[in-house]
Design a protein around this motif. Structure first.
Motif, PDB file in Angstrom:
ATOM      1  N   HIS A 110      79.011   6.490  29.248  1.00 47.43           N
ATOM      2  CA  HIS A 110      79.893   7.638  29.435  1.00 47.43           C
ATOM      3  C   HIS A 110      79.721   8.643  28.304  1.00 47.43           C
ATOM      4  O   HIS A 110      79.675   9.864  28.530  1.00 47.43           O
ATOM      5  CB  HIS A 110      81.356   7.188  29.499  1.00 47.43           C
ATOM      6  CG  HIS A 110      81.657   6.268  30.636  1.00 47.43           C
ATOM      7  ND1 HIS A 110      82.873   5.630  30.792  1.00 47.43           N
ATOM      8  CD2 HIS A 110      80.893   5.869  31.691  1.00 47.43           C
ATOM      9  CE1 HIS A 110      82.852   4.891  31.880  1.00 47.43           C
ATOM     10  NE2 HIS A 110      81.651   5.008  32.436  1.00 47.43           N
ATOM     11  N   ALA A 111      79.634   8.137  27.072  1.00 45.40           N
ATOM     12  CA  ALA A 111      79.443   9.017  25.922  1.00 45.40           C
ATOM     13  C   ALA A 111      78.095   9.713  25.983  1.00 45.40           C
ATOM     14  O   ALA A 111      77.971  10.905  25.646  1.00 45.40           O
ATOM     15  CB  ALA A 111      79.576   8.212  24.625  1.00 45.40           C
ATOM     16  N   SER A 112      77.057   9.005  26.423  1.00 43.35           N
ATOM     17  CA  SER A 112      75.728   9.601  26.539  1.00 43.35           C
ATOM     18  C   SER A 112      75.721  10.724  27.578  1.00 43.35           C
ATOM     19  O   SER A 112      75.091  11.769  27.382  1.00 43.35           O
ATOM     20  CB  SER A 112      74.700   8.528  26.915  1.00 43.35           C
ATOM     21  OG  SER A 112      74.611   7.541  25.908  1.00 43.35           O
ATOM     22  N   ALA A 113      76.416  10.513  28.703  1.00 40.37           N
ATOM     23  CA  ALA A 113      76.509  11.553  29.722  1.00 40.37           C
ATOM     24  C   ALA A 113      77.235  12.776  29.178  1.00 40.37           C
ATOM     25  O   ALA A 113      76.834  13.921  29.449  1.00 40.37           O
ATOM     26  CB  ALA A 113      77.230  11.012  30.957  1.00 40.37           C
ATOM     27  N   ALA A 114      78.296  12.545  28.414  1.00 39.25           N
ATOM     28  CA  ALA A 114      79.023  13.665  27.814  1.00 39.25           C
ATOM     29  C   ALA A 114      78.132  14.426  26.838  1.00 39.25           C
ATOM     30  O   ALA A 114      78.133  15.671  26.810  1.00 39.25           O
ATOM     31  CB  ALA A 114      80.280  13.147  27.106  1.00 39.25           C
ATOM     32  N   MET A 115      77.344  13.703  26.052  1.00 36.33           N
ATOM     33  CA  MET A 115      76.450  14.368  25.100  1.00 36.33           C
ATOM     34  C   MET A 115      75.360  15.158  25.817  1.00 36.33           C
ATOM     35  O   MET A 115      74.917  16.210  25.339  1.00 36.33           O
ATOM     36  CB  MET A 115      75.834  13.332  24.152  1.00 36.33           C
ATOM     37  CG  MET A 115      76.823  12.811  23.117  1.00 36.33           C
ATOM     38  SD  MET A 115      76.051  11.782  21.832  1.00 36.33           S
ATOM     39  CE  MET A 115      75.816  10.257  22.753  1.00 36.33           C
ATOM     40  N   ALA A 116      74.929  14.674  26.997  1.00 33.86           N
ATOM     41  CA  ALA A 116      73.934  15.418  27.774  1.00 33.86           C
ATOM     42  C   ALA A 116      74.468  16.784  28.168  1.00 33.86           C
ATOM     43  O   ALA A 116      73.734  17.781  28.167  1.00 33.86           O
ATOM     44  CB  ALA A 116      73.545  14.617  29.022  1.00 33.86           C
ATOM     45  N   VAL A 117      75.758  16.832  28.500  1.00 32.48           N
ATOM     46  CA  VAL A 117      76.364  18.106  28.889  1.00 32.48           C
ATOM     47  C   VAL A 117      76.589  19.003  27.674  1.00 32.48           C
ATOM     48  O   VAL A 117      76.342  20.214  27.714  1.00 32.48           O
ATOM     49  CB  VAL A 117      77.694  17.856  29.633  1.00 32.48           C
ATOM     50  CG1 VAL A 117      78.479  19.146  29.794  1.00 32.48           C
ATOM     51  CG2 VAL A 117      77.418  17.243  30.999  1.00 32.48           C
ATOM     52  N   VAL A 118      77.041  18.404  26.578  1.00 35.00           N
ATOM     53  CA  VAL A 118      77.348  19.202  25.385  1.00 35.00           C
ATOM     54  C   VAL A 118      76.078  19.704  24.699  1.00 35.00           C
ATOM     55  O   VAL A 118      75.965  20.885  24.370  1.00 35.00           O
ATOM     56  CB  VAL A 118      78.205  18.381  24.398  1.00 35.00           C
ATOM     57  CG1 VAL A 118      78.361  19.122  23.067  1.00 35.00           C
ATOM     58  CG2 VAL A 118      79.577  18.098  25.007  1.00 35.00           C
ATOM     59  N   PHE A 119      75.102  18.810  24.510  1.00 33.31           N
ATOM     60  CA  PHE A 119      73.893  19.200  23.785  1.00 33.31           C
ATOM     61  C   PHE A 119      72.774  19.684  24.706  1.00 33.31           C
ATOM     62  O   PHE A 119      72.023  20.587  24.360  1.00 33.31           O
ATOM     63  CB  PHE A 119      73.386  18.021  22.939  1.00 33.31           C
ATOM     64  CG  PHE A 119      74.363  17.581  21.892  1.00 33.31           C
ATOM     65  CD1 PHE A 119      74.620  18.369  20.786  1.00 33.31           C
ATOM     66  CD2 PHE A 119      75.049  16.378  22.013  1.00 33.31           C
ATOM     67  CE1 PHE A 119      75.534  17.967  19.815  1.00 33.31           C
ATOM     68  CE2 PHE A 119      75.953  15.963  21.056  1.00 33.31           C
ATOM     69  CZ  PHE A 119      76.203  16.764  19.951  1.00 33.31           C
TER      70      PHE A 119
END
Length: 346
Positions: A110-119
């Protein structure tokens, strides 16, 4: 007319696939067995989210094929990051439904998916408007708060997928309002993506409405929750709406899940374990049953959608009034649930 045909196809495909997933002969037939923390009483299939996501993906592809000049999908880097991260979440969540994954692995994905959107997609929470105070910048906390926002939206949808017709109804109605905002702003990706998710959920809901023949499962609730947060960030970046619009739209999930999480943390409970302390669960246990509770929740969703529209169209004073009404509605609901529980215990 072309898009009407696309959305009709999405509905029919979702309805048909959901029916197939209810069949024990299906390769993807996975049962959710009831336990002391469940609201259902018999083993029920839990992969209905596959039908919603598959039909929505088909709808996006058909939209791109039938409207080549309308770059809905495939050429915009932000869209690729958002949809790619959602696809990864769907795959991992299906594995969780099938074999079970540790909370640490789930949170990491979940955190990796969020980072994909942010970064990757470059989406950030913009300044938030606060009544009386005005525009308030997040400052150095913008990035971590954006990540937390996405992770929370991803998980709260999963937390709230515990009653027949609930998550399906929120997807159908919440994303329908998002689609309207995208259409009104002339943003094809927002409009089409939210529309196919809404119509896909409508097809699924035919089999999920109380008494449910099938549940959405993590394979549906996790990526759909993620997409609600990602589309909200995209809408804010494109100046379609500000933060309060998606928060009000999805507040039937946001408010219940957030208050329940804070209460369980205060009681030092393990927040990753299943429980029956959400307000909607407490209503069912107080004797309202699935159908009555979910119909009231649908009314609340429609009310919140209307309030989000009023907020969007209003000036600062009117927006303040809308947020005050939203707060009053939830305060009344919280008091009402507590009253019903006390009445039941007498």
């Amino acid at each position: 007319m072309t898009l009407v045909l696309v959305f009709t196809t999405v509905f029919v495909v979702s309805w048909w696939l959901t029916g197939r997933l209810c069949d024990p002969a299906s390769r993807f037939y996975l049962l959710d067995h009831p336990n002391e923390r469940s609201l259902h009483e018999r083993p029920t299939p839990r992969t209905g989210g596959l039908a919603v996501l598959t039909s929505a993906a088909l709808g996006l592809e058909l939209s791109a094929m039938t409207n080549p000049g309308n770059q809905v999908i495939g050429l915009n880097g932000q869209e690729v990051w958002i949809l790619g991260a959602a696809a990864v979440l769907a795959g991992v969540s299906f594995c969780d439904d099938r074999w079970g994954l540790s909370p640490l692995i789930r949170f990491g994905v979940h955190a990796s998916a969020a980072m994909a959107v942010v970064f990757g997609a470059g989406l950030r929470l913009p300044a938030v408007w606060l009544p009386v105070v005005g525009e308030t910048e997040w400052g150095w906390a913008t990035m971590p708060i954006t990540l937390l926002f996405l992770i929370w939206m991803t998980n709260l949808y999963n937390f709230m997928d515990g009653m027949d017709g609930f998550a399906g109804g929120m997807t159908m109605l919440g994303f329908a309002f998002l689609a309207f905002f995208g259409w009104h702003a002339g943003h094809p990706f927002m409009f089409v993506t939210a529309s196919v998710l809404s119509t896909g959920a409508a097809g699924f809901l035919h089999h999920n409405f109380p008494p449910a023949r099938i549940f959405m499962g993590d394979v549906g609730s996790v990526p759909i929750g993620f997409l609600s947060g990602a589309l909200a960030l995209l809408g804010m970046q494109e100046h379609i709406f500000d933060l309060w619009v998606p928060l009000v739209l999805f507040s039937p999930f946001v408010v219940d899940a957030t208050i329940t999480l804070v209460r369980r943390l205060a009681q030092k409970q393990k927040i990753w374990e299943a429980h029956r302390s959400h307000y909607y669960q407490r209503l069912v246990l107080a004797g309202w049953g699935h159908k009555r509770t979910v119909l009231v929740e649908y009314g609340l969703m429609l009310l919140c959608g209307a309030l989000a529209l009023l907020y969007q169209a209003g000036d600062e004073l009117q927006r303040t009034a809308v947020l005050a009404v939203v707060s009053a509605v939830y305060l009344a609901l919280i008091v009402g649930v507590q009253f019903l529980e006390r009445k039941l215990s007498l």
